[in-house]
Enzyme design. Structure first.
Site, PDB file in Angstrom:
ATOM      1  N   ASP A   8       6.104   3.958 -43.272  1.00  0.00           N
ATOM      2  CA  ASP A   8       6.196   4.443 -44.647  1.00  0.00           C
ATOM      3  C   ASP A   8       5.510   5.813 -44.682  1.00  0.00           C
ATOM      4  OD1 ASP A   8       3.480   3.902 -44.637  1.00  0.00           O
ATOM      5  OD2 ASP A   8       3.513   2.528 -46.341  1.00  0.00           O
ATOM      6  N   CYS A  65       2.140   1.628 -41.106  1.00  0.00           N
ATOM      7  CA  CYS A  65       1.889   1.920 -42.527  1.00  0.00           C
ATOM      8  C   CYS A  65       0.409   2.261 -42.635  1.00  0.00           C
ATOM      9  CB  CYS A  65       2.337   0.788 -43.446  1.00  0.00           C
ATOM     10  SG  CYS A  65       1.446  -0.770 -43.294  1.00  0.00           S
ATOM     11  N   THR A  67      -2.447   0.550 -43.572  1.00  0.00           N
ATOM     12  CA  THR A  67      -3.338  -0.414 -42.920  1.00  0.00           C
ATOM     13  C   THR A  67      -2.636  -1.219 -41.834  1.00  0.00           C
ATOM     14  OG1 THR A  67      -2.687  -2.127 -44.502  1.00  0.00           O
ATOM     15  CG2 THR A  67      -4.634  -0.790 -45.070  1.00  0.00           C
ATOM     16  N   HIS A  98      -0.276 -12.842 -24.232  1.00  0.00           N
ATOM     17  CA  HIS A  98      -0.348 -14.201 -24.775  1.00  0.00           C
ATOM     18  C   HIS A  98       0.704 -14.490 -25.843  1.00  0.00           C
ATOM     19  CE1 HIS A  98      -4.758 -15.209 -23.496  1.00  0.00           C
ATOM     20  NE2 HIS A  98      -4.016 -14.747 -22.492  1.00  0.00           N
ATOM     21  N   HIS A 133       1.361 -20.180 -22.537  1.00  0.00           N
ATOM     22  CA  HIS A 133       1.644 -19.383 -23.743  1.00  0.00           C
ATOM     23  C   HIS A 133       3.084 -19.569 -24.197  1.00  0.00           C
ATOM     24  CE1 HIS A 133      -2.284 -17.774 -23.196  1.00  0.00           C
ATOM     25  NE2 HIS A 133      -1.973 -17.378 -21.978  1.00  0.00           N
TER      26      HIS A 133
HETATM   27  C1  RB5 Z   1       0.724   2.688 -49.094  1.00  0.00           C
HETATM   28  O1  RB5 Z   1      -0.135   3.305 -50.004  1.00  0.00           O
HETATM   29  C2  RB5 Z   1       0.018   1.514 -48.435  1.00  0.00           C
HETATM   30  O2  RB5 Z   1      -0.200   0.499 -49.348  1.00  0.00           O
HETATM   31  C3  RB5 Z   1       0.832   1.011 -47.244  1.00  0.00           C
HETATM   32  O3  RB5 Z   1       1.007   2.030 -46.341  1.00  0.00           O
HETATM   33  C4  RB5 Z   1       0.214  -0.116 -46.451  1.00  0.00           C
HETATM   34  O4  RB5 Z   1      -1.099   0.128 -46.112  1.00  0.00           O
HETATM   35  C5  RB5 Z   1       0.423  -1.477 -46.976  1.00  0.00           C
HETATM   36  O5  RB5 Z   1       0.035  -2.485 -46.378  1.00  0.00           O
END
Ligand code: RB5
Length: 153
Positions: A8, A65, A67, A98, A133
């Protein structure tokens, strides 16, 4: 190996580095977006990579993304996907050894490009160990089958 990659807006910068690294390794890359920094919804991009891997159109996928959490949740909704959110070399390696992870998920707002590059190299070159595994992965497959059946009832 064909690798599909997407992010994203929050993962765009790191995704561009990952695309460069994977190409440099000599693998075939399909970049499924996002192409610019405009705000988008990560499920729209996560599903593209997950379906491409699940349908056998690509061998592996990489998602980025902010996080990594959202992309990981989305990708793991698709049967046959084992997406692993990794933050270091150890988890990247173990997710292959694994878990036979077929999608690597990275956090663009958490890890830097140098570490990400090493993780991607480790992840793409580490084989699955199989053995005990494999038995565990078979159980995951059984769960997917159970869910599929209960949805079609
Ligand atoms: C976008 O602001 C953020 O929420 C997205 O990139 C991600 O971290 C969601 O899990």
């Amino acid at each position: 190996m064909k690798v599909v990659i997407a992010s994203d807006h929050a993962g765009l910068q790191l995704k561009e580095e990952v695309v460069r690294v994977v190409r440099e390794m000599g693998e075939t890359v399909e970049d499924l977006g996002v192409a610019n920094g405009e705000s988008v919804d990560y499920p729209d991009y996560g599903i593209k990579v997950a379906e491409a891997v699940a349908d056998g159109k690509a061998d592996r996928g990489i998602l980025v993304c902010g996080t990594g959490i959202g992309m990981c949740i989305v990708a793991n909704k698709v049967a046959g996907i084992r997406a692993a959110l990794c933050h270091d070399l150890f988890t990247a390696r173990m997710s292959r050894m694994h878990n036979d992870a077929n999608i690597l998920v990275l956090a663009g707002r958490v890890i830097g490009p140098g570490l990400a590059a090493e993780m991607v190299k480790e992840w793409l070159t580490t084989p699955f160990e199989g053995g005990r595994h494999q038995k565990r992965l078979d159980k995951i497959k059984d769960i997917e089958e159970k869910v599929r059946k209960s949805c079609s009832n």
